[in-house]
Motif scaffolding. Structure first.
Motif, PDB file in Angstrom:
ATOM      1  N   SER A 106     -44.179 102.398  51.782  1.00 58.33           N
ATOM      2  CA  SER A 106     -44.664 102.095  53.136  1.00 58.33           C
ATOM      3  C   SER A 106     -45.866 102.969  53.520  1.00 58.33           C
ATOM      4  N   LEU A 107     -46.133 104.027  52.751  1.00 57.73           N
ATOM      5  CA  LEU A 107     -47.309 104.874  53.018  1.00 57.73           C
ATOM      6  C   LEU A 107     -48.402 104.644  51.974  1.00 57.73           C
ATOM      7  N   GLY A 108     -48.262 103.570  51.209  1.00 61.05           N
ATOM      8  CA  GLY A 108     -49.297 103.262  50.203  1.00 61.05           C
ATOM      9  C   GLY A 108     -49.255 104.228  49.036  1.00 61.05           C
ATOM     10  N   GLY A 109     -48.034 104.628  48.632  1.00 58.96           N
ATOM     11  CA  GLY A 109     -47.909 105.561  47.504  1.00 58.96           C
ATOM     12  C   GLY A 109     -48.390 104.954  46.200  1.00 58.96           C
ATOM     13  N   GLY A 110     -48.606 105.835  45.201  1.00 59.94           N
ATOM     14  CA  GLY A 110     -49.002 105.365  43.878  1.00 59.94           C
ATOM     15  C   GLY A 110     -50.245 106.060  43.354  1.00 59.94           C
TER      16      GLY A 110
ATOM     17  N   SER B  79     -41.523 114.426  44.879  1.00 63.70           N
ATOM     18  CA  SER B  79     -40.182 114.703  45.410  1.00 63.70           C
ATOM     19  C   SER B  79     -39.871 113.728  46.552  1.00 63.70           C
ATOM     20  N   PRO B  80     -38.580 113.522  46.841  1.00 64.72           N
ATOM     21  CA  PRO B  80     -38.217 112.576  47.905  1.00 64.72           C
ATOM     22  C   PRO B  80     -38.939 112.912  49.213  1.00 64.72           C
ATOM     23  N   GLY B  81     -39.479 111.886  49.859  1.00 68.89           N
ATOM     24  CA  GLY B  81     -40.181 112.086  51.132  1.00 68.89           C
ATOM     25  C   GLY B  81     -41.686 112.196  50.962  1.00 68.89           C
ATOM     26  N   SER B  82     -42.162 112.463  49.737  1.00 64.93           N
ATOM     27  CA  SER B  82     -43.609 112.565  49.517  1.00 64.93           C
ATOM     28  C   SER B  82     -44.276 111.205  49.712  1.00 64.93           C
TER      29      SER B  82
END
Ligand SMILES: NC(=O)c1ccc[n+]([C@@H]2O[C@H](COP(=O)([O-])OP(=O)(O)OC[C@H]3O[C@@H](n4cnc5c(N)ncnc54)[C@H](OP(=O)(O)O)[C@@H]3O)[C@@H](O)[C@H]2O)c1
Length: 325
Positions: A170-174, A161-164
């Motif tokens: 920029s938070l190294g998502g994936g 969801s948005p914000g996760s």
């Protein structure tokens, strides 16, 4: 059981820091401090877990003289920055997986730790669980013969969801950094350095990978296949194939897991069935390794050495490059 009286400091008061505290504190490890960007969150976390010191800010945490070893439990994007803060303060370190965002960052962290003479280990907690210890013993005893291949899947439904942080570049998502790393690390552990990578996957408009697969060639001839997804539940199992036998780690291979071992010639013949005796979530085993190493004056773990964390991050760099096309 703890092997020393080292004082742990938790850097970040998020989800996995709570799980770490819940595993360590009841088992006698000394968690003496927590640091959060938010003073109220630090106090609430400390109260919840019975931790004596709550610090507002990470600098205050690393300056705490009662803290010997810092557990970095922040998003991947911040591991290097927060690890360097602790290294400058002369603290030993356990850094959550994935170790950093890139291989170059991992090398910078390793170099800084060596220059300062502090212990650092990537928190690849699965390696220290009793099942993986048993698997490595079977392999070392020659029960699987020559290792030929490893397959591993880590696929879960994560918060998209948005914000996760999972979908935030920029938070190294994936999926690769959060989940795929377990598969790459297992393959690297059992088959050794990677010599060739073929990867494919699905990446969103922001460049964040949602699912993917890779075939890795290893030095010595082994081949691994790894799959990962943060969109759907997958098999979450792993298989280790050798010329003399096969071990199947039933879901989920990266946590408390049982395995079945069969001989190569006869699939119906079960040679061994291993069922671990569960004890909490299992994060205490990596903490015990950190304490053992520091107590004996070692600055790296032989089971999760720094050069291997760097090598794994470089494999992940190349997988991500290919996923992004
Ligand atoms: N070993 C495992 O089984 C496991 C499971 C899940 C996650 N992990 C790993 O643990 C790490 C953290 O994951 P998590 O699920 O615990 O994440 P999380 O719940 O979002 O917590 C991360 C914490 O990092 C701190 N933080 C510092 N800078 C931040 C920033 N710019 N944005 C957001 N948070 C920031 C925050 O703590 P304060 O605000 O309190 O300072 C936050 O609560 C990741 O490396 C992840 O891969 C490991």
């Amino acid at each position: 059981m703890p092997t020393t009286s080292l004082g742990w400091g938790l850097l970040g008061a998020g989800g996995i820091a709570g799980a770490f505290a819940r595993d360590l504190i009841p088992r006698g490890h000394r968690v003496v401090a927590v640091g959060s960007r938010d003073a109220d969150r630090a106090s609430a976390f400390a109260d919840r877990h019975g931790i004596p010191h709550a610090h507002h800010g990470y600098q205050a945490l690393v300056n705490d003289p009662d803290v010997d070893v810092i557990y970095v439990a922040t998003p991947h994007s911040h591991h290097l920055e927060h690890a360097l803060l602790a290294i400058e303060a002369g603290k030993h370190l356990l850094v959550e997986k994935a170790f950093t965002i890139t291989g170059d960052e991992a090398q910078t962290l390793a170099d800084a730790a060596r220059a300062r003479g502090v212990f650092v280990m990537e928190a690849m907690w699965s390696r220290f669980l009793p099942t993986m210890v048993a698997v490595r013993e079977r392999i070392a005893a020659g029960d699987l013969g020559e290792l030929l291949s490893v397959t591993a899947d880590h696929s879960q439904v994560l918060d998209l969801s948005p914000g996760s942080r999972m979908i935030e570049p920029s938070l190294g998502g994936g999926a690769l950094l959060d989940l795929g790393v377990y598969c790459v690390s297992l393959a690297h552990d059992l088959l050794g350095p990677v010599t060739r990578i073929q990867a494919s996957g699905v990446v969103d408009d922001a460049g964040v990978d949602h699912r993917g697969a890779a075939i890795l060639d290893h030095e010595g001839g082994g081949i691994s296949t790894v799959t990962f997804s943060m969109e759907a539940l997958g098999a979450n199992s792993a298989t280790v194939v050798g010329t003399a036998g096969v071990i199947e780690l039933q879901p989920s291979f990266y946590e408390w897991v049982r395995y079945s071992r069969r001989s190569s010639g006869d699939r119906s013949a079960l040679v061994e069935s291993y069922e671990p005796e569960r004890d909490g979530r299992g994060m205490q085993f990596q903490a015990a390794e950190v304490e053992r190493c520091i107590a004996s004056g070692r600055l790296e773990s032989e089971l999760m050495p720094l050069d291997e964390s760097v090598a794994i991050m470089r494999v992940m760099d190349e997988i991500r490059r290919q996923l992004r096309g």
